[in-house]
Motif scaffolding. Structure first.
Motif, PDB file in Angstrom:
ATOM      1  N   TYR A  95      78.558  36.679 -25.668  1.00  0.00           N
ATOM      2  CA  TYR A  95      77.597  37.671 -25.363  1.00  0.00           C
ATOM      3  C   TYR A  95      78.125  38.629 -24.663  1.00  0.00           C
ATOM      4  O   TYR A  95      78.785  38.469 -23.561  1.00  0.00           O
ATOM      5  N   TYR A  96      78.022  39.792 -25.151  1.00  0.00           N
ATOM      6  CA  TYR A  96      78.561  41.142 -24.418  1.00  0.00           C
ATOM      7  C   TYR A  96      77.217  41.915 -23.800  1.00  0.00           C
ATOM      8  O   TYR A  96      76.408  42.122 -24.520  1.00  0.00           O
ATOM      9  N   HIS A  97      77.531  42.056 -22.589  1.00  0.00           N
ATOM     10  CA  HIS A  97      76.074  42.905 -21.913  1.00  0.00           C
ATOM     11  C   HIS A  97      76.515  44.092 -21.430  1.00  0.00           C
ATOM     12  O   HIS A  97      77.519  44.270 -20.751  1.00  0.00           O
ATOM     13  N   ASP A  98      75.775  45.200 -21.942  1.00  0.00           N
ATOM     14  CA  ASP A  98      76.190  46.627 -21.322  1.00  0.00           C
ATOM     15  C   ASP A  98      74.921  47.215 -20.725  1.00  0.00           C
ATOM     16  O   ASP A  98      73.919  47.058 -21.111  1.00  0.00           O
ATOM     17  N   ILE A  99      75.317  47.576 -19.331  1.00  0.00           N
ATOM     18  CA  ILE A  99      74.232  48.382 -18.602  1.00  0.00           C
ATOM     19  C   ILE A  99      74.673  49.757 -18.259  1.00  0.00           C
ATOM     20  O   ILE A  99      75.561  49.983 -17.462  1.00  0.00           O
ATOM     21  N   LEU A 100      74.065  50.725 -18.975  1.00  0.00           N
ATOM     22  CA  LEU A 100      74.475  52.088 -19.024  1.00  0.00           C
ATOM     23  C   LEU A 100      73.963  52.779 -17.724  1.00  0.00           C
ATOM     24  O   LEU A 100      72.890  52.833 -17.218  1.00  0.00           O
ATOM     25  N   PHE A 101      74.898  53.391 -17.037  1.00  0.00           N
ATOM     26  CA  PHE A 101      74.569  53.974 -15.790  1.00  0.00           C
ATOM     27  C   PHE A 101      73.538  55.348 -16.019  1.00  0.00           C
ATOM     28  O   PHE A 101      73.823  56.105 -16.972  1.00  0.00           O
ATOM     29  N   ASP A 102      72.234  55.225 -15.331  1.00  0.00           N
ATOM     30  CA  ASP A 102      71.385  56.136 -15.562  1.00  0.00           C
ATOM     31  C   ASP A 102      71.253  57.132 -14.423  1.00  0.00           C
ATOM     32  O   ASP A 102      70.368  57.898 -14.319  1.00  0.00           O
ATOM     33  N   GLY A 103      72.186  57.233 -13.420  1.00  0.00           N
ATOM     34  CA  GLY A 103      72.227  58.092 -12.500  1.00  0.00           C
ATOM     35  C   GLY A 103      71.667  57.661 -11.271  1.00  0.00           C
ATOM     36  O   GLY A 103      71.572  58.048 -10.100  1.00  0.00           O
ATOM     37  N   THR A 104      71.290  56.355 -11.227  1.00  0.00           N
ATOM     38  CA  THR A 104      70.398  55.787  -9.898  1.00  0.00           C
ATOM     39  C   THR A 104      71.116  54.453  -9.571  1.00  0.00           C
ATOM     40  O   THR A 104      70.747  54.007  -8.435  1.00  0.00           O
ATOM     41  N   ASP A 105      71.720  53.652 -10.519  1.00  0.00           N
ATOM     42  CA  ASP A 105      72.000  52.261 -10.184  1.00  0.00           C
ATOM     43  C   ASP A 105      73.446  52.161 -10.314  1.00  0.00           C
ATOM     44  O   ASP A 105      73.690  51.108 -11.211  1.00  0.00           O
ATOM     45  N   ALA A 106      74.354  52.711  -9.894  1.00  0.00           N
ATOM     46  CA  ALA A 106      75.777  52.563  -9.786  1.00  0.00           C
ATOM     47  C   ALA A 106      76.271  51.281  -9.574  1.00  0.00           C
ATOM     48  O   ALA A 106      77.310  50.617 -10.202  1.00  0.00           O
ATOM     49  N   ALA A 107      75.516  50.602  -8.591  1.00  0.00           N
ATOM     50  CA  ALA A 107      76.005  49.123  -8.205  1.00  0.00           C
ATOM     51  C   ALA A 107      76.069  48.092  -9.505  1.00  0.00           C
ATOM     52  O   ALA A 107      76.652  47.287  -9.640  1.00  0.00           O
ATOM     53  N   ASN A 108      75.073  48.186 -10.196  1.00  0.00           N
ATOM     54  CA  ASN A 108      74.934  47.329 -11.311  1.00  0.00           C
ATOM     55  C   ASN A 108      75.287  47.948 -12.855  1.00  0.00           C
ATOM     56  O   ASN A 108      75.433  47.089 -13.890  1.00  0.00           O
ATOM     57  N   ALA A 109      75.468  49.193 -12.909  1.00  0.00           N
ATOM     58  CA  ALA A 109      75.973  49.649 -14.301  1.00  0.00           C
ATOM     59  C   ALA A 109      77.518  49.218 -14.609  1.00  0.00           C
ATOM     60  O   ALA A 109      78.248  49.008 -13.598  1.00  0.00           O
ATOM     61  N   THR A 110      77.607  49.053 -15.636  1.00  0.00           N
ATOM     62  CA  THR A 110      78.891  48.571 -16.403  1.00  0.00           C
ATOM     63  C   THR A 110      79.411  49.514 -17.279  1.00  0.00           C
ATOM     64  O   THR A 110      80.606  49.220 -17.895  1.00  0.00           O
ATOM     65  N   PHE A 122      67.649  44.602 -27.007  1.00  0.00           N
ATOM     66  CA  PHE A 122      68.105  46.093 -26.501  1.00  0.00           C
ATOM     67  C   PHE A 122      66.575  46.735 -25.823  1.00  0.00           C
ATOM     68  O   PHE A 122      65.642  46.647 -26.163  1.00  0.00           O
ATOM     69  N   GLN A 123      67.093  47.221 -24.718  1.00  0.00           N
ATOM     70  CA  GLN A 123      66.032  47.515 -23.804  1.00  0.00           C
ATOM     71  C   GLN A 123      66.197  49.108 -23.374  1.00  0.00           C
ATOM     72  O   GLN A 123      66.697  49.809 -22.458  1.00  0.00           O
ATOM     73  N   GLY A 124      65.805  49.830 -24.324  1.00  0.00           N
ATOM     74  CA  GLY A 124      66.073  51.229 -24.318  1.00  0.00           C
ATOM     75  C   GLY A 124      67.517  51.791 -24.195  1.00  0.00           C
ATOM     76  O   GLY A 124      68.171  51.249 -24.769  1.00  0.00           O
ATOM     77  N   ALA A 125      67.580  52.826 -23.541  1.00  0.00           N
ATOM     78  CA  ALA A 125      69.108  53.432 -23.453  1.00  0.00           C
ATOM     79  C   ALA A 125      69.594  52.529 -22.154  1.00  0.00           C
ATOM     80  O   ALA A 125      70.867  52.893 -22.032  1.00  0.00           O
ATOM     81  N   LYS A 126      69.139  51.938 -21.541  1.00  0.00           N
ATOM     82  CA  LYS A 126      69.596  51.180 -20.088  1.00  0.00           C
ATOM     83  C   LYS A 126      70.477  49.935 -20.490  1.00  0.00           C
ATOM     84  O   LYS A 126      71.638  49.983 -19.757  1.00  0.00           O
ATOM     85  N   TYR A 127      69.980  49.169 -21.365  1.00  0.00           N
ATOM     86  CA  TYR A 127      70.600  47.560 -21.430  1.00  0.00           C
ATOM     87  C   TYR A 127      70.623  47.316 -22.801  1.00  0.00           C
ATOM     88  O   TYR A 127      69.531  47.482 -23.565  1.00  0.00           O
ATOM     89  N   PHE A 128      71.649  46.573 -23.477  1.00  0.00           N
ATOM     90  CA  PHE A 128      71.868  45.836 -24.565  1.00  0.00           C
ATOM     91  C   PHE A 128      72.841  44.877 -24.430  1.00  0.00           C
ATOM     92  O   PHE A 128      73.583  44.715 -23.488  1.00  0.00           O
ATOM     93  N   ARG A 129      72.566  43.824 -25.281  1.00  0.00           N
ATOM     94  CA  ARG A 129      73.121  42.612 -25.323  1.00  0.00           C
ATOM     95  C   ARG A 129      73.591  42.426 -26.790  1.00  0.00           C
ATOM     96  O   ARG A 129      72.634  42.378 -27.750  1.00  0.00           O
ATOM     97  N   LEU A 130      74.874  42.173 -27.165  1.00  0.00           N
ATOM     98  CA  LEU A 130      75.213  41.844 -28.375  1.00  0.00           C
ATOM     99  C   LEU A 130      75.879  40.478 -28.487  1.00  0.00           C
ATOM    100  O   LEU A 130      76.688  39.700 -27.432  1.00  0.00           O
ATOM    101  N   LYS A 131      75.538  39.621 -29.565  1.00  0.00           N
ATOM    102  CA  LYS A 131      76.119  38.392 -29.841  1.00  0.00           C
ATOM    103  C   LYS A 131      77.214  38.747 -30.576  1.00  0.00           C
ATOM    104  O   LYS A 131      77.384  39.275 -31.762  1.00  0.00           O
ATOM    105  N   MET A 132      78.414  38.083 -30.188  1.00  0.00           N
ATOM    106  CA  MET A 132      79.602  38.233 -30.903  1.00  0.00           C
ATOM    107  C   MET A 132      80.336  36.866 -31.547  1.00  0.00           C
ATOM    108  O   MET A 132      80.285  35.992 -30.658  1.00  0.00           O
TER     109      MET A 132
END
Length: 182
Positions: free
Chosen positions: A41-56, A164-174
């Motif tokens: 599982y591939y986890h992507d957390i897009l930086f939205d300008g506020t959460d640099a610590a958790n963004a990937t 898929f949670q909006g533009a912030k987070y998505f997870r792909l099953k590979m």
């Protein structure tokens, strides 16, 4: 009599030749078994300008004014990869690379990334690239090489959007099937 024997030999030769071509064609339709199979599982957390610590991942180039589907936006990432679908599970590796949106009239992206493993189970890398046709339920990306335990590997990585949670987070099953393993 000799003419009959020659005709019989010729007919036997034709039958043998056609039988051999039938066997060859049946052989090519057989699906080879993968030499290695991984489900990750591939986890992507897009930086939205506020959460640099958790963004990937983060935008490296903004979208263009052509269409409403992020056309031209480039995102670079260093995402955790886990064995299960839980973001907080221990990562077995990292997905490092980029994707960009490449369709003006619908969501579509092109991925190029390396799965980097450094665990007791696997060491090395797998290189993956291809089109992510987001409207499709599952998409196939090419496995184009690797290093370490995956030296010069080839295969297919079938991906499905798991969440898929909006533009912030998505997870792909590979579902990665490797057909050339050395």
């Amino acid at each position: 009599m000799r003419e009959l024997a020659e005709k019989s030999c010729f007919i036997f030769f034709l039958i043998l030749l056609s039988f051999q071509s039938v066997l060859a064609s049946q052989k090519s339709f057989r699906q080879p078994k993968p030499c290695k199979h991984l489900e990750l599982y591939y986890h992507d957390i897009l930086f939205d300008g506020t959460d640099a610590a958790n963004a990937t991942s983060a935008k490296a180039a903004n979208q263009t004014a052509l269409g409403n589907f992020k056309f031209g936006m480039l995102v670079v990432f260093d995402d955790p990869v886990t064995k299960d679908n839980h973001l907080l599970s221990p990562p077995v590796g990292r997905a490092q690379g980029f994707y960009f949106y490449n369709k003006k009239n619908d969501y579509n992206a092109w991925f190029a990334f390396t799965l980097v493993f450094n665990s007791t189970e696997n060491k090395g890398t797998i290189n993956i690239m291809g089109a992510d046709l987001m409207a499709e339920e599952s998409r196939d990306l090419s496995v184009v090489g690797g290093t370490g335990d995956f030296f010069m590997t080839r295969g297919i990585a079938t991906i499905k959007t798991d969440i898929f949670q909006g533009a912030k987070y998505f997870r792909l099953k590979m579902d990665i099937k490797l057909y050339e393993c050395y």
